[in-house]
Every structure is written in C-alpha cells, then in structure tokens.
Scaffold this motif. Structure first.
Motif, mmCIF file in Angstrom:
data_model
loop_
_atom_site.group_PDB
_atom_site.id
_atom_site.type_symbol
_atom_site.label_atom_id
_atom_site.label_comp_id
_atom_site.label_asym_id
_atom_site.label_seq_id
_atom_site.Cartn_x
_atom_site.Cartn_y
_atom_site.Cartn_z
ATOM 1 N N ALA A 178 113.184 -11.348 82.244
ATOM 2 C CA ALA A 178 113.888 -11.224 83.874
ATOM 3 C C ALA A 178 114.630 -12.359 84.432
ATOM 4 C CB ALA A 178 112.872 -10.500 84.743
ATOM 5 N N PRO A 179 114.025 -13.520 84.555
ATOM 6 C CA PRO A 179 114.835 -14.473 85.232
ATOM 7 C C PRO A 179 116.118 -14.954 84.596
ATOM 8 C CG PRO A 179 112.733 -15.019 84.866
ATOM 9 C CD PRO A 179 112.679 -13.934 84.105
ATOM 10 N N ALA A 180 116.350 -15.327 83.492
ATOM 11 C CA ALA A 180 117.503 -15.416 82.599
ATOM 12 C C ALA A 180 118.349 -14.444 82.471
ATOM 13 C CB ALA A 180 117.095 -15.999 81.389
ATOM 14 N N ALA A 181 118.024 -13.357 82.162
ATOM 15 C CA ALA A 181 118.896 -11.992 82.243
ATOM 16 C C ALA A 181 119.262 -11.554 83.444
ATOM 17 C CB ALA A 181 118.083 -10.867 81.429
ATOM 18 N N VAL A 219 97.264 -7.613 72.371
ATOM 19 C CA VAL A 219 98.153 -6.811 72.584
ATOM 20 C C VAL A 219 98.891 -6.817 73.793
ATOM 21 C CG1 VAL A 219 98.856 -4.399 72.363
ATOM 22 C CG2 VAL A 219 97.093 -5.200 70.945
ATOM 23 N N MET A 220 100.010 -7.019 73.920
ATOM 24 C CA MET A 220 100.630 -7.299 75.134
ATOM 25 C C MET A 220 100.801 -5.627 75.623
ATOM 26 S SD MET A 220 104.607 -8.175 76.041
ATOM 27 C CE MET A 220 105.479 -6.993 76.815
ATOM 28 N N THR A 221 100.521 -5.626 77.187
ATOM 29 C CA THR A 221 100.668 -4.117 77.695
ATOM 30 C C THR A 221 102.006 -3.910 77.514
ATOM 31 O OG1 THR A 221 99.016 -5.187 79.445
ATOM 32 C CG2 THR A 221 100.413 -3.304 80.079
ATOM 33 N N ALA A 222 101.908 -2.197 77.441
ATOM 34 C CA ALA A 222 103.271 -1.671 76.979
ATOM 35 C C ALA A 222 103.754 -1.575 78.541
ATOM 36 C CB ALA A 222 103.022 -0.411 76.355
ATOM 37 N N PHE A 223 105.112 -1.549 78.700
ATOM 38 C CA PHE A 223 105.861 -1.379 80.005
ATOM 39 C C PHE A 223 106.810 -0.079 79.637
ATOM 40 C CE2 PHE A 223 104.321 -5.301 80.485
ATOM 41 C CZ PHE A 223 103.483 -5.312 81.726
ATOM 42 N N PRO A 224 106.538 1.084 79.154
ATOM 43 C CA PRO A 224 107.780 2.045 79.000
ATOM 44 C C PRO A 224 108.343 2.628 79.943
ATOM 45 C CG PRO A 224 105.540 3.201 78.989
ATOM 46 C CD PRO A 224 105.272 1.746 79.226
ATOM 47 N N ALA A 225 107.987 2.343 81.166
ATOM 48 C CA ALA A 225 108.742 2.816 82.451
ATOM 49 C C ALA A 225 109.860 1.820 82.657
ATOM 50 C CB ALA A 225 107.893 3.037 83.623
ATOM 51 N N LEU A 226 109.905 0.665 82.149
ATOM 52 C CA LEU A 226 110.946 -0.078 82.519
ATOM 53 C C LEU A 226 112.134 -0.074 81.641
ATOM 54 C CD1 LEU A 226 108.843 -3.657 82.486
ATOM 55 C CD2 LEU A 226 109.775 -2.380 84.552
ATOM 56 N N SER A 227 113.389 0.118 82.471
ATOM 57 C CA SER A 227 114.292 0.312 81.753
ATOM 58 C C SER A 227 115.075 -0.969 81.262
ATOM 59 C CB SER A 227 115.530 1.089 82.707
ATOM 60 O OG SER A 227 115.853 -0.080 83.637
ATOM 61 N N THR A 228 116.452 -0.784 80.506
ATOM 62 C CA THR A 228 116.758 -2.291 79.889
ATOM 63 C C THR A 228 117.444 -3.069 81.189
ATOM 64 O OG1 THR A 228 118.788 -0.859 79.674
ATOM 65 C CG2 THR A 228 117.391 -1.113 77.748
ATOM 66 N N THR A 229 117.883 -2.226 82.249
ATOM 67 C CA THR A 229 118.354 -2.900 83.359
ATOM 68 C C THR A 229 116.957 -3.662 84.204
ATOM 69 O OG1 THR A 229 119.832 -1.066 83.650
ATOM 70 C CG2 THR A 229 119.599 -2.581 85.437
ATOM 71 N N ASP A 230 115.883 -2.964 84.212
ATOM 72 C CA ASP A 230 114.990 -3.575 84.627
ATOM 73 C C ASP A 230 114.443 -4.841 83.852
ATOM 74 O OD1 ASP A 230 114.458 -1.591 86.716
ATOM 75 O OD2 ASP A 230 113.181 -0.370 85.454
#
Length: 139
Positions: A48-51, A126-137
């Motif tokens: 998130a920070p860089a993007a 295992v990393m927690t899945a974040f299916p609700a995050l969009s590519t924009t998020d």
C-alpha cells in the motif's frame, strides 16, 4: 499535638503520578501516530505505501487499510511474522501481488514457486486472505 502528615509530600507524589500517567499516555499515543515513512506491511500482503504514492490514491484511506489489515504482521524495513515490505512492488509483479494478497493459500496450492518459497521461508505460516480488497485498495 498529633501530627497528621506531610501535605507537601502527598502533593508531590500526586503531581509525580499525574505526570507519569500523562507521559505514558503521550508515549503510547505517539506510537499509534503515523510515522514519516510508512512502517509496515507484508512483502506478501500489502504494498500500500509505495503503490499509493505512485498511483495517486488516498493516502489516509490506504494507511487505515494497512493499519487494520497488515501492520500486525508486516513492517517496512524488518521481518516480522511476514516479510519486510520495502521494495516489494519491485520484487514481485502487481498481478501476482494481487493474487497473493487476496488468497495466498490458493496461490500456494496452485504450485506457484514464489508463493511456496515465501510460505516455507516463514515457517509455513499462511497469510490471512483479503478477498474483499480490490486492486485499488491494494495499490
């Protein structure tokens, strides 16, 4: 005559206690405040920070998303439960990062070499899945 106590001593102790509580309060508040440089996220989770900086996204919303979802396991410059995130978008292509962040388990099960390497490097956590995050998020 009966001596009751030293009122100056009690006042000083009370003042010292209040000062100590305020100091601890300010210290803990400053730890939650935003550092000048973003300090957390997963090399496998959220760049998130860089993007956000390059995509012109909402930095405040990105920070809130990061703090809520990523900061517990990731830092910018040090390994924690997950990898350090500085330079993660240069290390992995964004479509791969989107898949990883949305569902790392599926990527591992698919046999993806990069995903398996990260999974094994971090003790098969295992990393927690974040299916609700969009590519924009994620950006």
């Amino acid at each position: 005559m009966k001596k009751v106590g030293n009122h100056n001593s009690i006042s000083r102790e009370l003042l010292f206690s209040v000062a100590l509580m305020l100091t601890l309060s300010f210290t803990s508040s400053s730890q939650n405040a935003a550092p000048a440089t973003p300090a957390v996220t997963p090399a496998t989770t959220t760049p998130a920070p860089a993007a956000t900086a390059t995509a012109g996204g909402d930095a405040v919303a990105g920070k809130a998303l990061f703090n809520a979802n990523c900061a517990a396991c990731h830092a910018l410059d040090k390994k924690m439960t997950g990898p350090a995130l500085r330079g993660v978008s240069a290390k992995y292509d964004m479509p791969w990062l989107y898949k990883w962040i949305n569902n790392s388990s599926a990527l591992i099960k698919s046999g993806d070499a990069k995903a398996i390497k990260i999974y094994e490097e971090y003790n098969k956590s295992v990393m927690t899945a974040f299916p609700a995050l969009s590519t924009t998020d994620i950006d």
